[in-house]
Design an enzyme around this catalytic site. Structure first.
Site, mmCIF file in Angstrom:
data_model
loop_
_atom_site.group_PDB
_atom_site.id
_atom_site.type_symbol
_atom_site.label_atom_id
_atom_site.label_comp_id
_atom_site.label_asym_id
_atom_site.label_seq_id
_atom_site.Cartn_x
_atom_site.Cartn_y
_atom_site.Cartn_z
ATOM 1 N N MET A 145 73.932 1.138 23.630
ATOM 2 C CA MET A 145 75.388 1.212 23.804
ATOM 3 C C MET A 145 75.878 2.577 23.335
ATOM 4 O O MET A 145 75.521 3.028 22.241
ATOM 5 C CB MET A 145 76.090 0.115 22.987
ATOM 6 C CG MET A 145 75.867 -1.299 23.483
ATOM 7 S SD MET A 145 76.275 -1.543 25.221
ATOM 8 C CE MET A 145 78.034 -1.141 25.262
ATOM 9 N N MET A 178 76.894 -10.105 25.956
ATOM 10 C CA MET A 178 77.492 -9.787 24.650
ATOM 11 C C MET A 178 78.002 -11.102 24.093
ATOM 12 O O MET A 178 79.210 -11.354 24.027
ATOM 13 C CB MET A 178 78.632 -8.768 24.830
ATOM 14 C CG MET A 178 78.133 -7.373 25.155
ATOM 15 S SD MET A 178 79.429 -6.276 25.760
ATOM 16 C CE MET A 178 79.359 -6.675 27.502
ATOM 17 N N HIS A 220 74.417 -8.025 31.238
ATOM 18 C CA HIS A 220 74.506 -7.580 29.840
ATOM 19 C C HIS A 220 75.236 -8.660 29.048
ATOM 20 O O HIS A 220 76.451 -8.809 29.165
ATOM 21 C CB HIS A 220 75.261 -6.230 29.811
ATOM 22 C CG HIS A 220 75.559 -5.709 28.450
ATOM 23 N ND1 HIS A 220 76.462 -4.691 28.235
ATOM 24 C CD2 HIS A 220 75.087 -6.045 27.221
ATOM 25 C CE1 HIS A 220 76.531 -4.426 26.942
ATOM 26 N NE2 HIS A 220 75.711 -5.242 26.301
ATOM 27 N N ASP A 252 78.963 -7.590 32.779
ATOM 28 C CA ASP A 252 79.215 -7.710 31.337
ATOM 29 C C ASP A 252 79.768 -9.084 30.971
ATOM 30 O O ASP A 252 80.879 -9.435 31.366
ATOM 31 C CB ASP A 252 80.261 -6.664 30.924
ATOM 32 C CG ASP A 252 79.698 -5.258 30.909
ATOM 33 O OD1 ASP A 252 78.686 -5.031 30.221
ATOM 34 O OD2 ASP A 252 80.274 -4.378 31.588
ATOM 35 N N GLY A 271 81.645 2.224 34.397
ATOM 36 C CA GLY A 271 82.709 1.295 34.789
ATOM 37 C C GLY A 271 83.888 2.074 35.335
ATOM 38 O O GLY A 271 84.071 2.202 36.549
ATOM 39 N N ASP A 277 75.318 2.809 28.207
ATOM 40 C CA ASP A 277 76.472 2.029 28.646
ATOM 41 C C ASP A 277 77.684 2.349 27.785
ATOM 42 O O ASP A 277 77.682 2.089 26.583
ATOM 43 C CB ASP A 277 76.097 0.540 28.529
ATOM 44 C CG ASP A 277 77.188 -0.391 29.012
ATOM 45 O OD1 ASP A 277 78.195 0.087 29.568
ATOM 46 O OD2 ASP A 277 77.034 -1.620 28.819
ATOM 47 N N SER A 331 79.544 -0.881 36.525
ATOM 48 C CA SER A 331 79.966 -2.072 35.774
ATOM 49 C C SER A 331 81.238 -2.644 36.375
ATOM 50 O O SER A 331 82.289 -1.987 36.356
ATOM 51 C CB SER A 331 80.232 -1.700 34.314
ATOM 52 O OG SER A 331 80.965 -2.747 33.708
ATOM 53 N N MET A 334 81.124 -11.465 27.997
ATOM 54 C CA MET A 334 81.648 -11.418 26.624
ATOM 55 C C MET A 334 82.190 -12.781 26.236
ATOM 56 O O MET A 334 82.873 -13.426 27.045
ATOM 57 C CB MET A 334 82.791 -10.407 26.542
ATOM 58 C CG MET A 334 82.411 -9.019 26.999
ATOM 59 S SD MET A 334 83.831 -7.940 26.853
ATOM 60 C CE MET A 334 83.180 -6.449 27.598
ATOM 61 N N HIS A 373 76.147 -3.811 37.256
ATOM 62 C CA HIS A 373 76.103 -4.206 35.846
ATOM 63 C C HIS A 373 77.170 -5.262 35.605
ATOM 64 O O HIS A 373 78.332 -5.088 35.978
ATOM 65 C CB HIS A 373 76.349 -2.952 35.002
ATOM 66 C CG HIS A 373 76.233 -3.129 33.533
ATOM 67 N ND1 HIS A 373 75.024 -3.074 32.863
ATOM 68 C CD2 HIS A 373 77.168 -3.341 32.579
ATOM 69 C CE1 HIS A 373 75.227 -3.233 31.563
ATOM 70 N NE2 HIS A 373 76.529 -3.406 31.354
HETATM 71 C C1 DX5 Z 1 81.441 -2.381 27.254
HETATM 72 C C2 DX5 Z 1 80.633 -2.729 28.472
HETATM 73 C C3 DX5 Z 1 80.497 -1.653 29.476
HETATM 74 C C4 DX5 Z 1 81.766 -1.176 30.107
HETATM 75 C C5 DX5 Z 1 81.592 0.270 30.444
HETATM 76 O O1 DX5 Z 1 81.247 -3.357 26.286
HETATM 77 O O2 DX5 Z 1 79.314 -3.112 28.084
HETATM 78 O O3 DX5 Z 1 79.562 -2.020 30.500
HETATM 79 O O4 DX5 Z 1 82.122 -1.848 31.274
HETATM 80 O O5 DX5 Z 1 82.799 0.744 30.923
HETATM 81 P P1 DX5 Z 1 83.171 2.293 30.910
HETATM 82 O O6 DX5 Z 1 82.171 2.970 31.808
HETATM 83 O O7 DX5 Z 1 84.551 2.316 31.412
HETATM 84 O O8 DX5 Z 1 83.034 2.761 29.482
HETATM 85 ZN ZN ZN Z 2 77.695 -3.379 29.621
#
Ligand code: DX5
Ligand code: ZN
Length: 222
Positions: free
Chosen positions: A136, A67, A65, A34, A196, A174, A7, A36, A32
């Site tokens: 999640m 969100m 992904h 993300d 991530g 994730d 990520s 938001m 990946h």
């Molecule tokens: C959180 C994201 C994840 C995040 C994971 O909302 O969807 O993809 O980047 O990061 P780590 O691996 O650091 O938890």
């Molecule tokens: Zn994610």
């Protein structure tokens, strides 16, 4: 097949291009992404222009992904900017089936995503319609959190539901995945692993190699 999907939320954005090359050098073949919106989750990350730039510079499979509230508004744009797979939260739209169809019609892979409090049964009606369920393992919104162990029970429950239907589904996890717990996630039934912080803190290609190695250990044992 087990897949690692680093990520970029945890990347150093001044060095994003270089770090993506390091992900490739480490042997991962997914990335990946993300998105938001500050509404569905409290934070705001990045969107279409960043995705387009990445698409022009890598062959990695881009796992987006979303969100965001009402993701159906932006499916075409994310597809046009280079997503290979679009994951959206079933809690974020009143039209889950329509949104799945929209993604399919654009020739992209489809995933539906569930937050930690959403039960496994919520995805049951859609199992035959999607390529992936993203479970999640932290509250969505921020990287660097600790994995919530009860979410792995949900992974097992969804894997069972899929097996009963003889449905070869990808189950992605994730949030909070690291070298120590990655095998627990695979053992629970996940086959696509997002990481991530565990990838981007420290040497990126070494971290990718170490995580892939851990994933292979399980494959050899099972
Ligand atoms: C959180 C994201 C994840 C995040 C994971 O909302 O969807 O993809 O980047 O990061 P780590 O691996 O650091 O938890
Ligand atoms: Zn994610």
């Amino acid at each position: 097949m087990n897949i690692l999907s680093p990520s970029i939320l945890a990347a150093d954005f001044c060095r994003l291009g270089e770090q993506i090359k390091e992900v490739e050098a480490g042997g991962a073949d997914h990335l990946h992404f993300d998105v938001m919106d500050g509404l569905f989750v409290p934070s705001i990350s990045f969107g279409m222009p960043v995705l387009s730039s990445i698409r022009r510079n890598t062959e990695l499979f881009l796992d987006v992904h979303l969100m965001i509230e009402k993701p159906e508004r932006y499916i075409e744009e994310f597809a046009r900017c280079g997503a290979d797979l679009i994951n959206f939260h079933i809690e974020s739209t009143e039209d889950v089936e329509g949104t799945i169809q929209k993604i399919r019609n654009l020739g992209k892979k489809v995933g539906i995503t569930v937050k930690p409090a959403t039960p496994a049964e919520a995805v049951e009606p859609y199992l035959d319609l999607v390529d992936m369920i993203l479970v999640m393992t932290v509250e969505p919104g921020f990287g660097g959190q600790k994995l919530l162990p009860h979410c792995l029970e949900k992974v097992s429950a969804i894997r069972k539901m899929a097996d009963v239907r003889r449905c070869s589904l990808d189950i992605e996890v994730d949030g909070g995945i690291d070298r120590d717990n990655i095998l627990h996630a695979i053992q629970a039934g996940a086959n696509v692993i997002v990481a991530g912080s565990a990838v981007f803190r420290g040497n990126v290609s070494d971290n990718v190699k170490a995580l892939l190695e851990r994933m292979r250990e399980k494959t050899v044992c099972s």
